[in-house]
Design an enzyme around this catalytic site. Structure first.
Site, PDB file in Angstrom:
ATOM      1  NE  ARG A 155      33.324 -20.599 -10.661  1.00  0.00           N
ATOM      2  CZ  ARG A 155      32.116 -21.800 -10.870  1.00  0.00           C
ATOM      3  NH1 ARG A 155      31.276 -21.557  -9.909  1.00  0.00           N
ATOM      4  NH2 ARG A 155      32.019 -21.981 -12.291  1.00  0.00           N
TER       5      ARG A 155
ATOM      6  NE  ARG B 196      26.591 -28.278 -18.603  1.00  0.00           N
ATOM      7  CZ  ARG B 196      26.875 -27.300 -17.361  1.00  0.00           C
ATOM      8  NH1 ARG B 196      26.732 -27.736 -15.927  1.00  0.00           N
ATOM      9  NH2 ARG B 196      27.739 -27.057 -17.631  1.00  0.00           N
TER      10      ARG B 196
ATOM     11  NE  ARG C 196      26.944 -24.050 -18.848  1.00  0.00           N
ATOM     12  CZ  ARG C 196      27.467 -24.592 -17.493  1.00  0.00           C
ATOM     13  NH1 ARG C 196      26.367 -24.595 -16.514  1.00  0.00           N
ATOM     14  NH2 ARG C 196      28.492 -23.631 -17.237  1.00  0.00           N
TER      15      ARG C 196
ATOM     16  CE  LYS D 216      29.979 -25.634  -8.234  1.00  0.00           C
ATOM     17  NZ  LYS D 216      30.370 -26.971 -10.068  1.00  0.00           N
TER      18      LYS D 216
ATOM     19  NE  ARG E   7      33.158 -23.804 -17.475  1.00  0.00           N
ATOM     20  CZ  ARG E   7      32.127 -25.076 -17.545  1.00  0.00           C
ATOM     21  NH1 ARG E   7      32.019 -25.829 -18.973  1.00  0.00           N
ATOM     22  NH2 ARG E   7      31.158 -26.003 -16.645  1.00  0.00           N
TER      23      ARG E   7
HETATM   24  P1  AP5 Z   1      25.630 -30.454 -13.403  1.00  0.00           P
HETATM   25  O1  AP5 Z   1      24.142 -30.402 -11.890  1.00  0.00           O
HETATM   26  O2  AP5 Z   1      25.515 -29.156 -14.409  1.00  0.00           O
HETATM   27  O3  AP5 Z   1      27.245 -29.891 -12.240  1.00  0.00           O
HETATM   28  P2  AP5 Z   1      27.443 -28.203 -11.963  1.00  0.00           P
HETATM   29  O4  AP5 Z   1      28.626 -28.757 -11.216  1.00  0.00           O
HETATM   30  O5  AP5 Z   1      26.841 -27.611 -11.977  1.00  0.00           O
HETATM   31  O6  AP5 Z   1      28.374 -27.991 -13.404  1.00  0.00           O
HETATM   32  P3  AP5 Z   1      28.572 -26.774 -13.966  1.00  0.00           P
HETATM   33  O7  AP5 Z   1      29.264 -26.890 -15.091  1.00  0.00           O
HETATM   34  O8  AP5 Z   1      27.324 -25.989 -14.158  1.00  0.00           O
HETATM   35  O9  AP5 Z   1      29.562 -26.010 -12.748  1.00  0.00           O
HETATM   36  P4  AP5 Z   1      30.390 -24.562 -12.902  1.00  0.00           P
HETATM   37  O10 AP5 Z   1      30.354 -24.201 -11.894  1.00  0.00           O
HETATM   38  O11 AP5 Z   1      31.615 -24.719 -14.455  1.00  0.00           O
HETATM   39  O12 AP5 Z   1      29.172 -23.494 -13.763  1.00  0.00           O
HETATM   40  P5  AP5 Z   1      28.338 -22.322 -13.235  1.00  0.00           P
HETATM   41  O13 AP5 Z   1      27.215 -22.593 -14.474  1.00  0.00           O
HETATM   42  O14 AP5 Z   1      28.271 -22.342 -11.773  1.00  0.00           O
HETATM   43  O15 AP5 Z   1      25.894 -31.226 -14.365  1.00  0.00           O
HETATM   44  C1  AP5 Z   1      26.750 -31.631 -15.314  1.00  0.00           C
HETATM   45  C2  AP5 Z   1      25.961 -32.661 -16.105  1.00  0.00           C
HETATM   46  O16 AP5 Z   1      26.263 -33.834 -15.521  1.00  0.00           O
HETATM   47  C3  AP5 Z   1      24.551 -32.635 -16.586  1.00  0.00           C
HETATM   48  O17 AP5 Z   1      24.352 -32.950 -17.828  1.00  0.00           O
HETATM   49  C4  AP5 Z   1      23.689 -33.711 -15.441  1.00  0.00           C
HETATM   50  O18 AP5 Z   1      22.912 -34.289 -15.707  1.00  0.00           O
HETATM   51  C5  AP5 Z   1      24.935 -34.463 -14.992  1.00  0.00           C
HETATM   52  N1  AP5 Z   1      25.099 -35.565 -13.846  1.00  0.00           N
HETATM   53  C6  AP5 Z   1      24.826 -34.440 -12.446  1.00  0.00           C
HETATM   54  N2  AP5 Z   1      24.941 -35.360 -11.708  1.00  0.00           N
HETATM   55  C7  AP5 Z   1      24.969 -36.658 -12.418  1.00  0.00           C
HETATM   56  C8  AP5 Z   1      25.180 -37.989 -11.969  1.00  0.00           C
HETATM   57  N3  AP5 Z   1      25.323 -38.187 -10.426  1.00  0.00           N
HETATM   58  N4  AP5 Z   1      25.577 -39.419 -13.086  1.00  0.00           N
HETATM   59  C9  AP5 Z   1      25.266 -38.770 -14.186  1.00  0.00           C
HETATM   60  N5  AP5 Z   1      25.209 -38.041 -14.390  1.00  0.00           N
HETATM   61  C10 AP5 Z   1      25.226 -36.039 -13.699  1.00  0.00           C
HETATM   62  O19 AP5 Z   1      29.631 -21.613 -13.644  1.00  0.00           O
HETATM   63  C11 AP5 Z   1      29.682 -20.415 -14.944  1.00  0.00           C
HETATM   64  C12 AP5 Z   1      30.238 -19.969 -15.855  1.00  0.00           C
HETATM   65  O20 AP5 Z   1      29.631 -18.565 -14.826  1.00  0.00           O
HETATM   66  C13 AP5 Z   1      32.247 -20.121 -15.138  1.00  0.00           C
HETATM   67  O21 AP5 Z   1      32.694 -20.936 -15.383  1.00  0.00           O
HETATM   68  C14 AP5 Z   1      32.293 -18.252 -14.661  1.00  0.00           C
HETATM   69  O22 AP5 Z   1      32.579 -17.524 -15.593  1.00  0.00           O
HETATM   70  C15 AP5 Z   1      31.197 -17.753 -14.530  1.00  0.00           C
HETATM   71  N6  AP5 Z   1      31.096 -17.994 -12.610  1.00  0.00           N
HETATM   72  C16 AP5 Z   1      29.791 -18.588 -12.503  1.00  0.00           C
HETATM   73  N7  AP5 Z   1      30.186 -18.499 -10.516  1.00  0.00           N
HETATM   74  C17 AP5 Z   1      31.184 -17.381 -10.813  1.00  0.00           C
HETATM   75  C18 AP5 Z   1      31.258 -17.215  -9.823  1.00  0.00           C
HETATM   76  N8  AP5 Z   1      31.312 -17.206  -8.005  1.00  0.00           N
HETATM   77  N9  AP5 Z   1      32.839 -15.942  -9.965  1.00  0.00           N
HETATM   78  C19 AP5 Z   1      33.023 -15.688 -10.900  1.00  0.00           C
HETATM   79  N10 AP5 Z   1      32.361 -16.210 -11.558  1.00  0.00           N
HETATM   80  C20 AP5 Z   1      31.373 -17.324 -11.806  1.00  0.00           C
END
Ligand code: AP5
Length: 218
Positions: A87, A126, A158, A13, A169
């Site tokens: 979410r 990552r 992270r 994402k 998660r």
């Molecule tokens: P990446 O692009 O980082 O993936 P992502 O889907 O953004 O993954 P996240 O782990 O960041 O999502 P998340 O929703 O768990 O975390 P968030 O920060 O929102 O890609 C992942 C890896 O794959 C990278 O190394 C990249 O290089 C690689 N990659 C990407 N595309 C690729 C491809 N095509 N081929 C190969 N490799 C590839 O949330 C973190 C925490 O914040 C949550 O757990 C929660 O505690 C809190 N939080 C955030 N939002 C909310 C909310 N709305 N409500 C409540 N709590 C929240």
């Protein structure tokens, strides 16, 4: 135009939202990035959210929804991509309600689908930039290995990418976030994209699905 990017942790994402936002000249609003920046800054918001994030739990809705409402009030662009928000159903309804008051609505929801074993593989390898949050991995390495290509910030792993927290998660994702797929499908806003290809091919599929190729900045 308002677009939501939906998908499991590691689906890509953040990678895709940053890229598509640049191409469509849209604001990229990523709740996870905003929370991590607050933690880095050591401010009140960071102190409040850290305890939930390290455990892989969702931050309470009142904090998250409040943060999004503040961002909506000062949007600089007419287009926005929400990455990691909403979410759960409560957040989705809060977003719908806030936009409705401005006679606006979510236009499209891009659901990036990736198999679970690939999600775990990506997250275990990552590294992200402490400064601008750009993610890197074995398939998308930084030139230096320790520093960010974009801003020269330091790269780190992270704390919530530890295997046990990743499992938590994913569990939270399947129980709380995945129901949004049906919520947006019923509203006929869902665009399902296979996220397993290269970053370029997934980006290309998203742009095609959005039908926005004509708007891409040259
Ligand atoms: P990446 O692009 O980082 O993936 P992502 O889907 O953004 O993954 P996240 O782990 O960041 O999502 P998340 O929703 O768990 O975390 P968030 O920060 O929102 O890609 C992942 C890896 O794959 C990278 O190394 C990249 O290089 C690689 N990659 C990407 N595309 C690729 C491809 N095509 N081929 C190969 N490799 C590839 O949330 C973190 C925490 O914040 C949550 O757990 C929660 O505690 C809190 N939080 C955030 N939002 C909310 C909310 N709305 N409500 C409540 N709590 C929240």
């Amino acid at each position: 135009m308002y677009i939501v990017f939906l998908g499991a942790p590691g689906a890509g994402k953040g990678t895709q939202a940053a890229r598509i936002a640049k191409e469509l000249v849209a604001e990229h609003i990523a709740t996870g990035d905003l929370f991590r920046q607050a933690i880095e800054a050591g401010n009140d918001l960071g102190k409040k959210v850290n305890k939930y994030m390290v455990k892989g739990a969702l931050v309470p809705d009142e904090i998250t929804v409040g943060l999004i409402m503040e961002r909506l009030a000062v949007l600089a662009q007419t287009r926005a991509i929400f990455d990691g928000f909403p979410r759960n159903l409560e957040q989705a309804k809060a977003l719908d309600g806030a936009l409705d008051k401005q006679n606006k609505a979510i236009d499209r929801v891009v659901y990036i689908r990736v198999a679970e074993d690939e999600l775990v593989r990506r997250l275990s390898k990552r590294w992200i930039c402490r400064n601008c949050q750009t993610p890197y991995g074995p398939d998308i390495p930084s030139r230096d290995g320790n520093r960010c290509d974009r801003c020269d910030g330091q790269l780190y792993q992270r704390p919530d990418d530890q295997p046990e927290t990743v499992r938590k998660r994913l569990k939270v994702y399947f129980s709380e976030t995945a129901p949004l797929i049906e919520y947006y499908r019923q509203q006929e806003k869902l665009l399902e994209v296979d996220g397993s290809g290269s970053v370029d091919s997934v980006a290309n599929n998203i742009i095609s699905a959005l039908g926005e190729r004509q708007f891409i900045a040259q």
